[in-house]
Design a protein around this motif. Structure first.
Motif, mmCIF file in Angstrom:
data_model
loop_
_atom_site.group_PDB
_atom_site.id
_atom_site.type_symbol
_atom_site.label_atom_id
_atom_site.label_comp_id
_atom_site.label_asym_id
_atom_site.label_seq_id
_atom_site.Cartn_x
_atom_site.Cartn_y
_atom_site.Cartn_z
ATOM 1 N N ARG A 112 39.756 -16.282 9.728
ATOM 2 C CA ARG A 112 38.362 -16.858 9.911
ATOM 3 C C ARG A 112 37.322 -17.006 9.116
ATOM 4 O O ARG A 112 36.362 -17.095 10.045
ATOM 5 C CB ARG A 112 39.109 -18.566 10.841
ATOM 6 C CG ARG A 112 39.178 -20.196 10.513
ATOM 7 C CD ARG A 112 39.421 -20.534 12.123
ATOM 8 N NE ARG A 112 39.321 -22.616 11.694
ATOM 9 C CZ ARG A 112 39.050 -22.804 11.003
ATOM 10 N NH1 ARG A 112 40.735 -22.612 10.161
ATOM 11 N NH2 ARG A 112 39.228 -23.761 11.804
ATOM 12 N N ARG A 168 41.415 -15.838 5.191
ATOM 13 C CA ARG A 168 42.451 -15.921 4.897
ATOM 14 C C ARG A 168 42.139 -17.662 4.930
ATOM 15 O O ARG A 168 42.428 -18.341 4.530
ATOM 16 C CB ARG A 168 44.090 -16.002 5.823
ATOM 17 C CG ARG A 168 44.262 -16.599 7.100
ATOM 18 C CD ARG A 168 45.337 -16.130 7.985
ATOM 19 N NE ARG A 168 46.331 -17.165 7.347
ATOM 20 C CZ ARG A 168 46.242 -18.500 8.181
ATOM 21 N NH1 ARG A 168 45.527 -18.199 8.868
ATOM 22 N NH2 ARG A 168 47.270 -19.868 8.034
ATOM 23 N N PHE A 169 40.882 -18.142 5.507
ATOM 24 C CA PHE A 169 40.226 -19.222 5.960
ATOM 25 C C PHE A 169 38.956 -19.187 5.728
ATOM 26 O O PHE A 169 37.865 -18.403 6.384
ATOM 27 C CB PHE A 169 40.921 -20.177 7.048
ATOM 28 C CG PHE A 169 40.327 -21.757 6.607
ATOM 29 C CD1 PHE A 169 40.713 -22.136 6.098
ATOM 30 C CD2 PHE A 169 39.261 -21.700 7.618
ATOM 31 C CE1 PHE A 169 40.739 -23.896 6.382
ATOM 32 C CE2 PHE A 169 38.322 -22.832 7.508
ATOM 33 C CZ PHE A 169 39.009 -23.798 7.031
ATOM 34 N N ILE A 170 38.101 -19.845 4.377
ATOM 35 C CA ILE A 170 37.011 -20.483 4.462
ATOM 36 C C ILE A 170 36.482 -21.745 4.226
ATOM 37 O O ILE A 170 37.149 -22.553 3.158
ATOM 38 C CB ILE A 170 36.647 -19.380 3.998
ATOM 39 C CG1 ILE A 170 34.800 -19.013 3.300
ATOM 40 C CG2 ILE A 170 36.615 -19.859 2.094
ATOM 41 C CD1 ILE A 170 34.368 -17.893 2.147
ATOM 42 N N ASP A 171 35.772 -21.777 4.840
ATOM 43 C CA ASP A 171 35.494 -23.092 4.524
ATOM 44 C C ASP A 171 33.881 -23.494 4.029
ATOM 45 O O ASP A 171 33.622 -22.946 2.907
ATOM 46 C CB ASP A 171 35.052 -24.188 6.164
ATOM 47 C CG ASP A 171 34.078 -24.321 6.688
ATOM 48 O OD1 ASP A 171 33.314 -22.907 6.133
ATOM 49 O OD2 ASP A 171 33.849 -25.397 8.079
ATOM 50 N N GLN A 201 44.902 -18.147 -1.805
ATOM 51 C CA GLN A 201 44.008 -19.222 -1.346
ATOM 52 C C GLN A 201 42.315 -19.207 -1.118
ATOM 53 O O GLN A 201 41.735 -20.712 -1.242
ATOM 54 C CB GLN A 201 44.585 -20.171 -0.030
ATOM 55 C CG GLN A 201 45.871 -19.927 0.506
ATOM 56 C CD GLN A 201 46.347 -21.534 -0.737
ATOM 57 O OE1 GLN A 201 45.836 -21.865 -1.304
ATOM 58 N NE2 GLN A 201 48.052 -21.266 -0.716
ATOM 59 N N VAL A 202 42.073 -18.635 -0.900
ATOM 60 C CA VAL A 202 40.518 -18.247 -0.096
ATOM 61 C C VAL A 202 39.311 -18.496 -1.653
ATOM 62 O O VAL A 202 38.672 -18.656 -1.396
ATOM 63 C CB VAL A 202 40.194 -17.384 0.848
ATOM 64 C CG1 VAL A 202 38.073 -17.179 0.237
ATOM 65 C CG2 VAL A 202 40.487 -17.369 1.783
ATOM 66 N N MET A 255 39.058 -21.804 -3.599
ATOM 67 C CA MET A 255 38.168 -22.702 -2.681
ATOM 68 C C MET A 255 36.353 -22.336 -4.311
ATOM 69 O O MET A 255 35.655 -23.346 -4.220
ATOM 70 C CB MET A 255 37.836 -22.308 -1.472
ATOM 71 C CG MET A 255 38.593 -23.072 -0.510
ATOM 72 S SD MET A 255 38.950 -24.552 -0.903
ATOM 73 C CE MET A 255 40.370 -24.727 -1.571
ATOM 74 N N LEU A 278 37.095 -24.301 -7.053
ATOM 75 C CA LEU A 278 36.956 -25.134 -6.539
ATOM 76 C C LEU A 278 35.919 -25.951 -7.214
ATOM 77 O O LEU A 278 35.188 -27.044 -7.619
ATOM 78 C CB LEU A 278 37.659 -25.861 -5.583
ATOM 79 C CG LEU A 278 37.987 -27.770 -5.612
ATOM 80 C CD1 LEU A 278 38.454 -28.405 -6.586
ATOM 81 C CD2 LEU A 278 38.517 -28.034 -4.102
ATOM 82 N N THR A 279 35.049 -25.326 -6.590
ATOM 83 C CA THR A 279 33.116 -25.665 -6.535
ATOM 84 C C THR A 279 32.630 -24.725 -7.685
ATOM 85 O O THR A 279 31.513 -25.243 -7.694
ATOM 86 C CB THR A 279 32.580 -24.225 -4.928
ATOM 87 O OG1 THR A 279 33.175 -23.457 -5.215
ATOM 88 C CG2 THR A 279 32.888 -25.755 -4.054
#
Lengths: 141, 112
Positions: free
Chosen positions: B20, B52-55, B84-85, B88, B91-92
């Motif tokens: 993360r 598996r996760f990035i903000d 999934q990452v 993101m 999307l941006t």
């Protein structure tokens, strides 16, 4: 407002080490939603992200004179929607003045609220007597 | 942030070991990248297989690395991004900003 199928209320200190915990709660809730016909893995990621961004934002905007030093997150799962409220005790900000990111000239910051607005169905931020609340709704189809 | 660094074919490969990247460890990722660039690394690969996760703050840290190395006419490459990452980045629209390869061997083999 009808009684939620599931209600989770969490209060955390204004420290980023708790973002993981909040995000994981969102993921787990996504996996418990009955009758959801969409991409459940995508929903899990989205709820993780939105809760992480909203909580990080509340931590960031917590003011130095905020004696509470906490962020409260309230998640209500209804049959057709998920309601998230993130309460902070900082100075707050005006959601309407937060610009959409410039995709041609991307900046290092300013994408968090864009994610929340893009992935969720309704986002409001209001000032109450002594706190602010970011209210997010995701309809479940 | 847990990460390892190695050198292969003139690339400095930073492998992020955390699952993360969020506001808790993204500052550390940015600092690591900027230190690598400051010491003279001009071809950096960031391997994201484990992530598996990035903000947004994680994306910002990678953007900082990209910006600083491009300013020095270097290369900043992202590889092995989980689906999934990657969504993101899409999307941006950052997938148009970064040089991205599905697998690290795709770039290492091309450069030999």
């Amino acid at each position: 407002m009808c009684i939620p199928l599931l209600q989770v209320d969490v209060v955390i200190p204004t420290e980023t080490k708790y973002l993981d915990l909040i995000g994981c709660i969102g993921e787990r809730i996504a996996k418990k939603v009955d009758g959801f016909t969409g991409d459940r893995e995508a929903l899990a990621y989205q709820l993780n992200l939105v809760l992480t961004e909203a909580t990080a934002n509340a931590i960031k905007h917590a003011s130095d004179d905020d004696l509470q030093h906490t962020v409260r997150i309230s998640i209500h799962l209804h049959s057709n929607a998920l309601h998230i409220k993130v309460y902070d005790y900082g100075q707050g900000f005006d959601l309407d003045t937060v610009p959409i990111p410039d995709f041609e000239h991307p900046q290092e910051s300013g994408m968090g609220l864009f994610f929340i607005r893009s992935l969720m169905d309704s986002v409001t931020y209001t000032r109450q007597a002594d706190y602010n609340v970011l209210e997010i709704i995701k309809y479940l189809k | 942030m847990r990460a390892t660094c190695e050198n292969i074919n003139n690339f400095n490969i930073l492998t992020v070991q955390d699952e993360r990247i969020d506001a808790h460890n993204s500052g550390e990722l940015k600092d690591t990248l900027l230190q690598m660039i400051a010491r003279g690394d001009t071809q950096i690969i960031v391997q994201l297989q484990q992530v598996r996760f990035i903000d947004s703050s994680g994306l910002g840290a990678l953007l900082a690395g990209n910006k600083h190395i491009v300013a020095k006419s270097g290369r900043f490459v992202l590889v092995n991004i989980q689906p999934q990452v990657l969504s993101m980045f899409e999307l941006t629209r950052l997938n148009r900003v970064f040089e991205i390869y599905a697998d690290i061997n795709d770039i290492l083999n091309n450069e030999t």
